[in-house]
Design an enzyme around this catalytic site. Structure first.
Site, PDB file in Angstrom:
ATOM      1  N   HIS A 191       0.813  -1.224   0.000  1.00 43.52           N
ATOM      2  CA  HIS A 191       0.000   0.000   0.000  1.00 43.52           C
ATOM      3  C   HIS A 191       0.844   1.271   0.000  1.00 43.52           C
ATOM      4  O   HIS A 191       0.416   2.306   0.502  1.00 43.52           O
ATOM      5  CB  HIS A 191      -0.975   0.003   1.179  1.00 43.52           C
ATOM      6  N   HIS A 291      -4.740  -3.012 -11.932  1.00 42.97           N
ATOM      7  CA  HIS A 291      -5.335  -2.842 -10.609  1.00 42.97           C
ATOM      8  C   HIS A 291      -6.855  -2.796 -10.772  1.00 42.97           C
ATOM      9  O   HIS A 291      -7.371  -2.086 -11.620  1.00 42.97           O
ATOM     10  CB  HIS A 291      -4.828  -1.517 -10.022  1.00 42.97           C
TER      11      HIS A 291
END
Length: 386
Positions: A191, A291
């Site tokens: 992240h 993604h």
């Protein structure tokens, strides 16, 4: 044919809000796109409304011109809000074009290289905190035919990671690897929140588990740092979900800073922009792994694109979702052996149920990536959608 109207539909989905954009034409052929932008929904709606002012009356088939003019005429270019709005409108225009010609969007992009695409799942770990809990969740997912699992095992830590926290993360990864064996790929998420030495340290510790990649080890705004991690990492590095357009990607490509690229179709510019980014990656022999932890329209659009990209590698999807996911569209994914077949319906192959969307209106959700609550993100009732 002319654009008659553009509307947004915001749908609560427990962890964020899906944002769907529908473009209507004067010939009754409508198209849908997705601009889901976590925690910036209201700004996104404003950006779509601004685009609407200039696009009503335009020919929806001039997709490249509409994209170029919309991007050019925005004095404050780029960024998540404008590019997400433009991405969704662009998807909807491709949907309209495919429907008007009676062919899937993939045919308009050159036809299929792949008739099905491999997936990895996110969200399979909901509720797990300890190693054996992760192991049991992993076994359940693999029993459903999943062949690749992604998760962030690092809790709420930011920039640095204590020895104890790293040991706990590694025990969780080890438990999952032992539970599923070496035939299942593990993808480890960072992240984008570690500093350079911490990211390198984590990457080195991951090597025995043979992950497919270590995703976003450092924040997304410095490709030199990402390259420094890649140079010292014994495992492949993935990045790019928070980069917008081919111009943002230029710095990453020039530095060869990632082993896998991960543009998001709802943020990086839409279908054709991702096609261009993927082509640049192909010329550098970099796999394309989009993604996509988003809603059904983003998945439909990404599938059409992925089918046409020779360097496509693997696609992210959510493992399960709210029960009303099945109500808001007619999504019908054909899943087998860790892969999803490319739909063959005209356009994006998906239709939006406006009334069902309105039944689940916007709710405020807050950012959780640095609070340690990621494993608790789960709705009261879930449904598998593949």
């Amino acid at each position: 044919m002319r654009i008659r109207d553009i509307r947004t539909f915001v749908v609560d989905c427990y962890r964020t809000n899906w944002i769907f954009v529908k473009v209507y034409t004067d010939e009754g052929i409508d198209g849908v796109g997705e601009a889901t932008l976590e925690y910036k929904e209201k700004a996104l709606i404003g950006a779509v409304n601004h685009l609407r002012e200039s696009l009503v009356g335009k020919d929806p088939g001039n997709i490249e011109k509409i994209w170029r003019d919309s991007y050019r005429d925005a004095y404050w270019r780029g960024g998540a809000v404008l590019m997400s709005a433009l991405s969704a409108v662009e998807m909807a225009l491709w949907d309209i074009l495919g429907k008007s010609l009676g062919v899937p969007v993939s045919r308009l992009l050159g036809g299929n290289v792949h008739d099905s695409v491999r997936i990895y799942v996110n969200g399979w770990f909901a509720g797990a905190r300890e190693p054996e809990e992760f192991a049991e969740k992993a076994r359940q997912a693999v029993a459903r035919g999943v062949t690749a699992l992604k998760w962030d095992p690092f809790g709420s830590h930011y920039m640095e990671l204590s020895n104890g926290a790293l040991d706990h993360a590694l025990r969780c990864i080890d438990a999952v690897r032992l539970a599923v064996g070496n035939r299942v790929d593990l993808l480890i998420e960072g992240h984008g929140r570690f500093n350079l030495p911490t990211a390198v340290r984590i990457a080195k510790e991951l090597e025995p588990f043979r992950p497919m990649f270590f995703e976003e080890p450092v924040p997304p705004d410095n490709p030199d740092t990402l390259r420094a991690v890649k140079d010292k990492s014994p495992v492949p590095i993935a990045a790019g979900e928070r980069l917008y357009t081919r111009w943002d990607y230029r710095g990453l490509f020039d530095r060869m800073a990632a082993d896998y690229i991960q543009p998001d179709i709802s943020h990086a510019g839409g279908i054709l922009e991702l096609k261009k980014i993927a082509a640049e990656a192909e010329s550098r022999y970099i796999p394309f792994a989009p993604h996509n932890p988003s809603g059904p329209v983003a998945t439909a659009a990404t599938l059409q694109l992925a089918a046409t990209c020779p360097n496509f590698c693997i696609l992210e999807i959510m493992y399960s979702d709210v029960l009303w996911r099945r109500e808001i569209t007619d999504e019908n994914l054909q899943y087998a052996d860790g892969r999803i077949r490319i739909p063959e319906k005209p356009g994006l192959g998906i239709e939006l149920n406006e009334e069902a969307c309105l039944a689940h209106p916007y709710r405020t959700h807050t950012l959780r990536h640095y609070t340690g609550a990621l494993t608790d993100i789960r709705p009261p009732e879930t449904a598998f959608y593949f």
